[in-house]
Scaffold this motif. Structure first.
Motif, mmCIF file in Angstrom:
data_model
loop_
_atom_site.group_PDB
_atom_site.id
_atom_site.type_symbol
_atom_site.label_atom_id
_atom_site.label_comp_id
_atom_site.label_asym_id
_atom_site.label_seq_id
_atom_site.Cartn_x
_atom_site.Cartn_y
_atom_site.Cartn_z
ATOM 1 N N UNK A 1 0.862 -1.168 0.000
ATOM 2 C CA UNK A 1 0.000 0.000 0.000
ATOM 3 C C UNK A 1 0.899 1.218 0.000
ATOM 4 N N UNK A 2 0.359 2.374 -0.412
ATOM 5 C CA UNK A 2 1.196 3.580 -0.398
ATOM 6 C C UNK A 2 1.421 4.047 1.039
ATOM 7 N N UNK A 3 0.572 3.574 1.957
ATOM 8 C CA UNK A 3 0.758 3.964 3.354
ATOM 9 C C UNK A 3 1.746 3.031 4.030
ATOM 10 N N UNK A 4 2.437 3.560 5.070
ATOM 11 C CA UNK A 4 3.394 2.713 5.787
ATOM 12 C C UNK A 4 2.660 1.511 6.385
ATOM 13 N N UNK A 5 3.213 0.304 6.220
ATOM 14 C CA UNK A 5 2.564 -0.845 6.864
ATOM 15 C C UNK A 5 2.609 -0.727 8.381
ATOM 16 N N UNK A 6 1.639 -1.346 9.021
ATOM 17 C CA UNK A 6 1.627 -1.408 10.493
ATOM 18 C C UNK A 6 1.792 -2.880 10.847
ATOM 19 N N UNK A 7 2.951 -3.205 11.398
ATOM 20 C CA UNK A 7 3.298 -4.614 11.606
ATOM 21 C C UNK A 7 3.327 -4.935 13.095
ATOM 22 N N UNK A 8 2.530 -5.914 13.496
ATOM 23 C CA UNK A 8 2.575 -6.370 14.893
ATOM 24 C C UNK A 8 3.552 -7.532 14.990
ATOM 25 N N UNK A 9 4.537 -7.391 15.888
ATOM 26 C CA UNK A 9 5.437 -8.513 16.187
ATOM 27 C C UNK A 9 4.965 -9.098 17.508
ATOM 28 N N UNK A 10 4.528 -10.343 17.472
ATOM 29 C CA UNK A 10 4.037 -10.980 18.701
ATOM 30 C C UNK A 10 5.100 -11.966 19.182
ATOM 31 N N UNK A 11 5.654 -11.666 20.343
ATOM 32 C CA UNK A 11 6.747 -12.488 20.880
ATOM 33 C C UNK A 11 6.168 -13.657 21.673
ATOM 34 N N UNK A 12 6.417 -14.873 21.178
ATOM 35 C CA UNK A 12 5.897 -16.059 21.866
ATOM 36 C C UNK A 12 6.976 -17.141 21.922
ATOM 37 N N UNK A 13 8.223 -16.707 22.059
ATOM 38 C CA UNK A 13 9.334 -17.670 22.060
ATOM 39 C C UNK A 13 9.908 -17.877 23.451
ATOM 40 N N UNK A 14 9.167 -17.439 24.478
ATOM 41 C CA UNK A 14 9.677 -17.563 25.849
ATOM 42 C C UNK A 14 9.538 -18.982 26.386
ATOM 43 N N UNK A 15 10.227 -19.239 27.494
ATOM 44 C CA UNK A 15 10.281 -20.595 28.059
ATOM 45 C C UNK A 15 9.428 -20.741 29.317
ATOM 46 N N UNK A 16 8.845 -19.656 29.782
ATOM 47 C CA UNK A 16 7.899 -19.718 30.905
ATOM 48 C C UNK A 16 8.489 -20.302 32.170
#
Ligand code: CTP
Ligand SMILES: C[C@](O)(CO)[C@H](O)COP(=O)(O)O
Length: 290
Positions: free
Chosen positions: A7-22
């Motif tokens: 798109x001509x507009x800047x993309x809005x990207x969500x990075x969802x961090x789910x690589x933790x070990x809890x």
């Protein structure tokens, strides 16, 4: 990454961090996959960004232990925005770095808006996400946070010689188990900041792609740098870059330990109502313009 939005507009990207070990939850039971109100935590989290019309693309960062299960959740949800599932790293910062490198390989524009979110904060509200996206029209960096209702103490343990101990992150157990207070182990209060200036950081933490990339590039040379969030990377390595605070919410909890799950079950029905309301509003707005 499949089909990044064009798109001509800047993309809005969500990075969802789910690589933790809890490790503080239960390493044998990944918290990003446990059920809250009958749905995996990670599904709640992805849905929040999937629902937000302003978010164009989603990237989910995983580790080997959860990768297949997260992929199945994404398939079952019928996600239209998840473009990639990326292997994370040993620490949260390593996982953010992996996501940024992935985006760089796909020539993401410098002015892309990047929202970095903990996969285990399932109840981020539609308003919070929208406020983050809007904030980046005025600043290059912003973080969701809530004003602290407690007074915050900056404390550090003291070594045997009275000098400040090297490991300022030690939790400094102050009792010897028999009820005797152990002064040599107790952290000592150093600074009591004015409470009106203190906030508890949440996520999303949001940045123009060039800003967060440059902050991580500069931090890379410092092997003693172990930030617990992305805001600190900007504050420490791009000190002239203002990071605005976007108002968060007490419902935007991070599931960290087992008892957090009980709190999450209490919040889930309210979060569901808020999301349903936002969906109805979006449909109304769309149809009223027809
Ligand atoms: N190497 C890591 C560590 C953390 N995270 C993510 O960062 C978020 C916040 O981290 P935290 O609550 O600390 O999760 P864990 O690292 O899994 O927990 P613990 O510190 O108890 O091991 C979580 O969504 C987690 O999956 C990540 O993507 N990669
Ligand atoms: C980013 C964060 O959620 C802000 O509160 C937090 O710092 C994550 O810390 P954790 O140690 O990875 O839980």
């Amino acid at each position: 990454m499949v089909g990044m939005s064009q798109s001509h507009q800047a993309p809005v990207i969500a990075i969802i961090l789910a690589a933790g070990f809890g490790t503080r939850f239960d390493p044998a039971k990944p918290k990003q996959l446990v059920s809250v109100a009958d749905r995996p935590v990670i599904e709640w989290t992805i849905e929040a960004f999937e629902d937000c019309p302003e978010v164009t693309d989603i990237l989910v960062v995983v580790n080997a232990a959860v990768s297949d299960a997260v992929e199945k959740v994404i398939d079952d949800m019928g996600s239209r925005k998840v473009r990639g599932i990326v292997p994370g790293g040993e620490t949260r910062a390593d996982s953010t770095r992996a996501a940024l490198e992935f985006l760089r390989e796909y020539n993401i524009p410098d002015d892309a808006k990047v929202l970095i979110h903990d996969g285990v904060r399932p109840f981020v509200s539609p308003k919070t996400i929208l406020d983050c996206v809007a904030a980046l029209d005025s600043v290059n960096a912003a973080t969701v946070a809530v004003p602290s209702t407690d007074t915050i103490l900056i404390a550090a343990p003291v070594g045997a010689d009275g000098a400040e101990a090297d490991d300022a992150s030690s939790d400094g157990a102050s009792s010897d188990g028999a009820g005797r207070f152990d002064t040599s182990a107790a952290p000592i209060v150093r600074i009591v900041p004015d409470r009106a200036t203190t906030y508890r950081a949440q996520t999303p933490q949001c940045f123009r792609f060039s800003t967060i990339s440059e902050a991580y590039r500069r931090a890379a040379g410092d092997e003693n740098f172990h930030p617990t969030d992305d805001t600190r990377v900007v504050v420490d390595y791009l000190p002239d870059e203002p990071v605005a605070v976007v108002e968060g919410s007490d419902d935007n909890i991070k599931i960290t330990t087992r008892p957090d799950l009980e709190v999450a079950e209490l919040i889930a029905p309210r979060a569901r109502r808020v999301r349903n309301y936002a969906r109805r509003r979006a449909v109304q707005e769309m149809t009223s313009g027809m």
